[in-house]
Motif scaffolding. Structure first.
Motif, PDB file in Angstrom:
ATOM      1  N   GLY A  10       0.817  -1.200   0.000  1.00  0.00           N
ATOM      2  CA  GLY A  10       0.000   0.000   0.000  1.00  0.00           C
ATOM      3  C   GLY A  10       0.846   1.241   0.000  1.00  0.00           C
ATOM      4  N   GLU A  11       0.201   2.354  -0.338  1.00  0.00           N
ATOM      5  CA  GLU A  11       0.948   3.609  -0.365  1.00  0.00           C
ATOM      6  C   GLU A  11       1.571   3.887   0.999  1.00  0.00           C
ATOM      7  OE1 GLU A  11      -1.193   7.151  -1.511  1.00  0.00           O
ATOM      8  OE2 GLU A  11       0.699   8.145  -1.956  1.00  0.00           O
ATOM      9  N   GLU A  12       0.832   3.570   2.043  1.00  0.00           N
ATOM     10  CA  GLU A  12       1.341   3.837   3.399  1.00  0.00           C
ATOM     11  C   GLU A  12       1.637   2.533   4.121  1.00  0.00           C
ATOM     12  OE1 GLU A  12       1.761   6.926   3.841  1.00  0.00           O
ATOM     13  OE2 GLU A  12       0.481   7.650   2.227  1.00  0.00           O
ATOM     14  N   ILE A  18      -3.444  -1.525  -1.768  1.00  0.00           N
ATOM     15  CA  ILE A  18      -4.341  -0.520  -1.176  1.00  0.00           C
ATOM     16  C   ILE A  18      -3.804   0.892  -1.377  1.00  0.00           C
ATOM     17  CG2 ILE A  18      -5.342   0.292   1.006  1.00  0.00           C
ATOM     18  CD1 ILE A  18      -4.843  -2.566   2.085  1.00  0.00           C
ATOM     19  N   ASP A  19      -4.679   1.774  -1.845  1.00  0.00           N
ATOM     20  CA  ASP A  19      -4.392   3.209  -1.723  1.00  0.00           C
ATOM     21  C   ASP A  19      -5.499   3.779  -0.845  1.00  0.00           C
ATOM     22  OD1 ASP A  19      -3.631   5.800  -1.844  1.00  0.00           O
ATOM     23  OD2 ASP A  19      -3.449   5.904  -4.023  1.00  0.00           O
ATOM     24  N   PRO A  20      -5.197   4.068   0.419  1.00  0.00           N
ATOM     25  CA  PRO A  20      -6.268   4.473   1.336  1.00  0.00           C
ATOM     26  C   PRO A  20      -6.938   5.775   0.916  1.00  0.00           C
ATOM     27  CG  PRO A  20      -4.106   4.676   2.392  1.00  0.00           C
ATOM     28  CD  PRO A  20      -3.886   3.998   1.079  1.00  0.00           C
ATOM     29  N   ASP A  54      -6.591   8.035  -2.551  1.00  0.00           N
ATOM     30  CA  ASP A  54      -6.003   8.449  -3.827  1.00  0.00           C
ATOM     31  C   ASP A  54      -6.635   9.795  -4.168  1.00  0.00           C
ATOM     32  OD1 ASP A  54      -4.593   8.396  -6.262  1.00  0.00           O
ATOM     33  OD2 ASP A  54      -6.372   7.668  -7.283  1.00  0.00           O
ATOM     34  N   GLY A  55      -5.777  10.780  -4.381  1.00  0.00           N
ATOM     35  CA  GLY A  55      -6.280  12.144  -4.546  1.00  0.00           C
ATOM     36  C   GLY A  55      -6.153  12.880  -3.219  1.00  0.00           C
ATOM     37  N   THR A  56      -5.056  12.603  -2.520  1.00  0.00           N
ATOM     38  CA  THR A  56      -4.859  13.168  -1.176  1.00  0.00           C
ATOM     39  C   THR A  56      -4.941  14.696  -1.177  1.00  0.00           C
ATOM     40  OG1 THR A  56      -3.352  11.333  -0.781  1.00  0.00           O
ATOM     41  CG2 THR A  56      -3.310  13.093   0.839  1.00  0.00           C
ATOM     42  N   ILE A  57      -4.386  15.307  -2.216  1.00  0.00           N
ATOM     43  CA  ILE A  57      -4.354  16.782  -2.224  1.00  0.00           C
ATOM     44  C   ILE A  57      -5.765  17.335  -2.462  1.00  0.00           C
ATOM     45  CG2 ILE A  57      -3.365  18.824  -3.360  1.00  0.00           C
ATOM     46  CD1 ILE A  57      -0.757  17.306  -3.603  1.00  0.00           C
ATOM     47  N   THR A  92      -5.030  13.078 -17.312  1.00  0.00           N
ATOM     48  CA  THR A  92      -3.606  12.870 -17.058  1.00  0.00           C
ATOM     49  C   THR A  92      -3.251  13.480 -15.708  1.00  0.00           C
ATOM     50  OG1 THR A  92      -1.384  13.083 -18.021  1.00  0.00           O
ATOM     51  CG2 THR A  92      -2.854  14.968 -18.293  1.00  0.00           C
ATOM     52  N   GLY A  93      -1.995  13.444 -15.372  1.00  0.00           N
ATOM     53  CA  GLY A  93      -1.559  14.012 -14.099  1.00  0.00           C
ATOM     54  C   GLY A  93      -0.108  14.413 -14.240  1.00  0.00           C
ATOM     55  N   ALA A  94       0.322  15.316 -13.400  1.00  0.00           N
ATOM     56  CA  ALA A  94       1.713  15.748 -13.481  1.00  0.00           C
ATOM     57  C   ALA A  94       2.217  16.044 -12.088  1.00  0.00           C
ATOM     58  CB  ALA A  94       1.815  16.997 -14.346  1.00  0.00           C
ATOM     59  N   ASP A  95       3.349  15.431 -11.737  1.00  0.00           N
ATOM     60  CA  ASP A  95       3.918  15.826 -10.461  1.00  0.00           C
ATOM     61  C   ASP A  95       4.857  17.007 -10.711  1.00  0.00           C
ATOM     62  OD1 ASP A  95       6.419  14.890 -11.233  1.00  0.00           O
ATOM     63  OD2 ASP A  95       6.016  12.903 -10.429  1.00  0.00           O
ATOM     64  N   LEU A 151      -7.522  15.927 -13.013  1.00  0.00           N
ATOM     65  CA  LEU A 151      -8.549  15.968 -11.971  1.00  0.00           C
ATOM     66  C   LEU A 151      -8.006  15.577 -10.599  1.00  0.00           C
ATOM     67  CD1 LEU A 151     -11.489  14.478 -14.069  1.00  0.00           C
ATOM     68  CD2 LEU A 151     -11.022  16.870 -13.578  1.00  0.00           C
ATOM     69  N   GLY A 152      -6.827  14.948 -10.560  1.00  0.00           N
ATOM     70  CA  GLY A 152      -6.133  14.795  -9.285  1.00  0.00           C
ATOM     71  C   GLY A 152      -6.278  13.482  -8.541  1.00  0.00           C
ATOM     72  N   ALA A 153      -6.904  12.498  -9.157  1.00  0.00           N
ATOM     73  CA  ALA A 153      -6.972  11.177  -8.506  1.00  0.00           C
ATOM     74  C   ALA A 153      -6.950  10.127  -9.622  1.00  0.00           C
ATOM     75  CB  ALA A 153      -8.230  11.040  -7.661  1.00  0.00           C
ATOM     76  N   ALA A 154      -5.805   9.470  -9.748  1.00  0.00           N
ATOM     77  CA  ALA A 154      -5.586   8.577 -10.887  1.00  0.00           C
ATOM     78  C   ALA A 154      -6.629   7.454 -10.977  1.00  0.00           C
ATOM     79  CB  ALA A 154      -4.186   7.982 -10.792  1.00  0.00           C
ATOM     80  N   ALA A 155      -6.963   6.860  -9.829  1.00  0.00           N
ATOM     81  CA  ALA A 155      -7.920   5.736  -9.864  1.00  0.00           C
ATOM     82  C   ALA A 155      -9.297   6.219 -10.321  1.00  0.00           C
ATOM     83  CB  ALA A 155      -8.008   5.078  -8.490  1.00  0.00           C
ATOM     84  N   SER A 212       2.789   9.529 -16.619  1.00  0.00           N
ATOM     85  CA  SER A 212       4.147   9.026 -16.851  1.00  0.00           C
ATOM     86  C   SER A 212       4.806   8.470 -15.596  1.00  0.00           C
ATOM     87  CB  SER A 212       5.015  10.135 -17.438  1.00  0.00           C
ATOM     88  OG  SER A 212       5.082  11.212 -16.514  1.00  0.00           O
ATOM     89  N   GLY A 213       4.164   8.657 -14.408  1.00  0.00           N
ATOM     90  CA  GLY A 213       4.813   8.131 -13.202  1.00  0.00           C
ATOM     91  C   GLY A 213       3.827   7.879 -12.073  1.00  0.00           C
ATOM     92  N   ILE A 214       2.995   6.862 -12.228  1.00  0.00           N
ATOM     93  CA  ILE A 214       2.092   6.521 -11.114  1.00  0.00           C
ATOM     94  C   ILE A 214       2.584   5.241 -10.433  1.00  0.00           C
ATOM     95  CG2 ILE A 214       0.023   7.652 -11.964  1.00  0.00           C
ATOM     96  CD1 ILE A 214      -0.922   4.751 -12.726  1.00  0.00           C
ATOM     97  N   TYR A 215       1.936   4.916  -9.348  1.00  0.00           N
ATOM     98  CA  TYR A 215       2.346   3.769  -8.542  1.00  0.00           C
ATOM     99  C   TYR A 215       1.327   2.633  -8.674  1.00  0.00           C
ATOM    100  CZ  TYR A 215       5.654   6.963  -6.389  1.00  0.00           C
ATOM    101  OH  TYR A 215       6.680   7.857  -6.182  1.00  0.00           O
TER     102      TYR A 215
HETATM  103  C1  IPD Z   1      -1.752  10.693  -6.759  1.00  0.00           C
HETATM  104  C2  IPD Z   1      -3.013  11.028  -7.531  1.00  0.00           C
HETATM  105  C3  IPD Z   1      -2.709  11.992  -8.671  1.00  0.00           C
HETATM  106  C4  IPD Z   1      -1.647  11.459  -9.582  1.00  0.00           C
HETATM  107  C5  IPD Z   1      -0.393  11.072  -8.805  1.00  0.00           C
HETATM  108  C6  IPD Z   1      -0.759  10.078  -7.685  1.00  0.00           C
HETATM  109  P1  IPD Z   1      -2.125  10.150  -4.161  1.00  0.00           P
HETATM  110  O1  IPD Z   1      -2.048   9.753  -5.742  1.00  0.00           O
HETATM  111  O2  IPD Z   1      -3.584   9.868  -8.058  1.00  0.00           O
HETATM  112  O3  IPD Z   1      -3.842  12.182  -9.484  1.00  0.00           O
HETATM  113  O4  IPD Z   1      -1.329  12.461 -10.522  1.00  0.00           O
HETATM  114  O5  IPD Z   1       0.502  10.465  -9.702  1.00  0.00           O
HETATM  115  O6  IPD Z   1       0.408   9.717  -6.986  1.00  0.00           O
HETATM  116  O7  IPD Z   1      -0.754  10.608  -3.785  1.00  0.00           O
HETATM  117  O8  IPD Z   1      -3.127  11.206  -4.030  1.00  0.00           O
HETATM  118  O9  IPD Z   1      -2.502   8.857  -3.504  1.00  0.00           O
END
Ligand code: IPD
Length: 243
Positions: free
Chosen positions: A45-47, A62-64, A66-69, A134-137, A162-166, A183-186
Motif C-alpha cells: 500500500g501507499e502507506e 491498497i491506496d487508502p 487516492d487524490g490526497t491533495i 492525465t496528471g503531473a507531479d 482531476l487529481g486522482a488517478a484511480a 508518466s509516473g504513477i504507482y
Molecule cells: C496521486 C493522484 C494523482 C496522480 C499522482 C498520484 P495520491 O495519488 O492519483 O492524481 O497524478 O501520480 O500519486 O498521492 O493522491 O494517492
C-alpha cells in the motif's frame, strides 16, 4: 465520513505533496481488517507497513486515499482503492468515492459495475476528438512533466487533470473519459482501476516499468489505444523523459 472534519490534519504540507494522517490511519484499518481474515496474505500500500517484498500467492494492494491533495483542499474527487491479486493477476478491484457515494468494482470474470450497474467504455475512435485524463507531479517539470502534458494536449481534443488517478481510470471505464495516461504513477494508484477499465471493455498497459512500484501507465477505451501508444512510446524511450 466523521473524519471529513479532519481534512486539514496532515503530517506535512509541502510544495509537492501532502502527507495526511488519515492516509496512514486508513491504511492501518484496511490492513488489520484484511490480516484478521487472511493472516497469510501480503499487503502492498501507499502507506504500507507490511513486508517490503511480497511472497504470498495473495497480495492486497491498497491506496487508502487516492487524490490526497484534493481531499486536503476539500474537493470530493478522491477515493479509496483496493485490489486483490492472486499469483500476480488482479482478480478483484474496487474504487470508492465516499463523499460522492460512487462505487466502481470488478472481478476478473465479471462485468465492471458502477453503483451496481454494468458500465462500458466510450466508443470514441478518433484520438483528436478524445478527452484524456492525465496528471503531473512537480519533479522535473520542464524535463518531463510539461513535455508529457504538451504531448497529451496535442494528441487529444482536451486533456484534464482531476487529481486522482484511480478515479480518472474509472471515468474511462464508464465512458466519461476516453483515456488516461500518466508518466509516473504507482501500483496502488492503478491496480483496482485497471481491472475495472478492462472489465468495462477497455485496454490498459504499463508503457514503462520503473523501480519501487512506479510506472508510465495508459488506460483507454481500446479504440484509441494504438494511437496513444504511437504518440507516447517514442517519448518514453527517450532517456531524458524517464524517471
Ligand atoms: C496521486 C493522484 C494523482 C496522480 C499522482 C498520484 P495520491 O495519488 O492519483 O492524481 O497524478 O501520480 O500519486 O498521492 O493522491 O494517492
Amino acid at each position: 465520513m466523521n473524519n471529513l472534519e479532519r481534512r486539514g490534519d496532515c503530517n506535512s504540507n509541502l510544495r509537492n505533496d501532502v502527507k495526511h494522517k488519515l492516509d496512514i490511519e486508513a491504511q492501518q484499518v484496511a490492513e488489520s481488517v484484511i490480516m484478521n481474515v487472511f493472516p497469510e496474505h501480503d499487503i502492498l500500500g501507499e502507506e504500507s507497513c507490511g513486508k517490503p517484498t511480497a511472497t504470498a500467492d495473495w497480495l492486497w494492494i491498497i491506496d487508502p486515499i487516492d487524490g490526497t491533495i484534493n481531499f486536503f483542499h476539500g474537493l470530493p474527487w478522491w477515493c479509496c482503492s483496493v485490489a486483490a491479486r492472486y499469483k500476480g493477476t488482479t482478480v478483484a478491484g474496487s474504487v470508492f468515492l465516499p463523499e460522492l457515494n460512487m462505487l466502481f468494482e470488478a472481478v476478473c470474470d465479471g462485468e465492471a459495475l458502477f453503483n451496481g450497474r454494468p458500465i462500458k467504455v466510450s466508443s470514441t475512435s478518433d484520438l483528436s476528438l478524445a478527452m484524456i485524463a492525465t496528471g503531473a507531479d512537480k519533479w522535473d517539470l520542464d524535463k518531463r512533466s510539461f513535455r508529457f502534458m504538451k504531448k497529451v494536449s496535442e494528441m487529444a481534443q482536451r486533456p484534464r487533470i482531476l487529481g486522482a488517478a484511480a478515479v480518472d481510470m474509472c471515468m474511462v471505464a464508464c465512458g466519461r473519459m476516453d483515456g488516461y495516461f500518466e508518466s509516473g504513477i504507482y501500483t496502488w494508484d492503478m491496480a483496482a482501476a485497471a481491472l475495472i477499465v478492462e472489465r468495462a471493455g477497455g485496454e490498459t498497459e504499463t508503457l514503462c516499468q520503473y523501480p519501487k512500484h512506479r510506472m508510465a501507465f495508459l488506460a483507454t477505451n481500446g479504440h484509441i489505444h494504438a494511437a496513444c501508444r504511437k504518440h507516447l512510446l517514442p517519448m518514453l524511450s527517450d532517456r531524458s523523459c524517464q524517471l
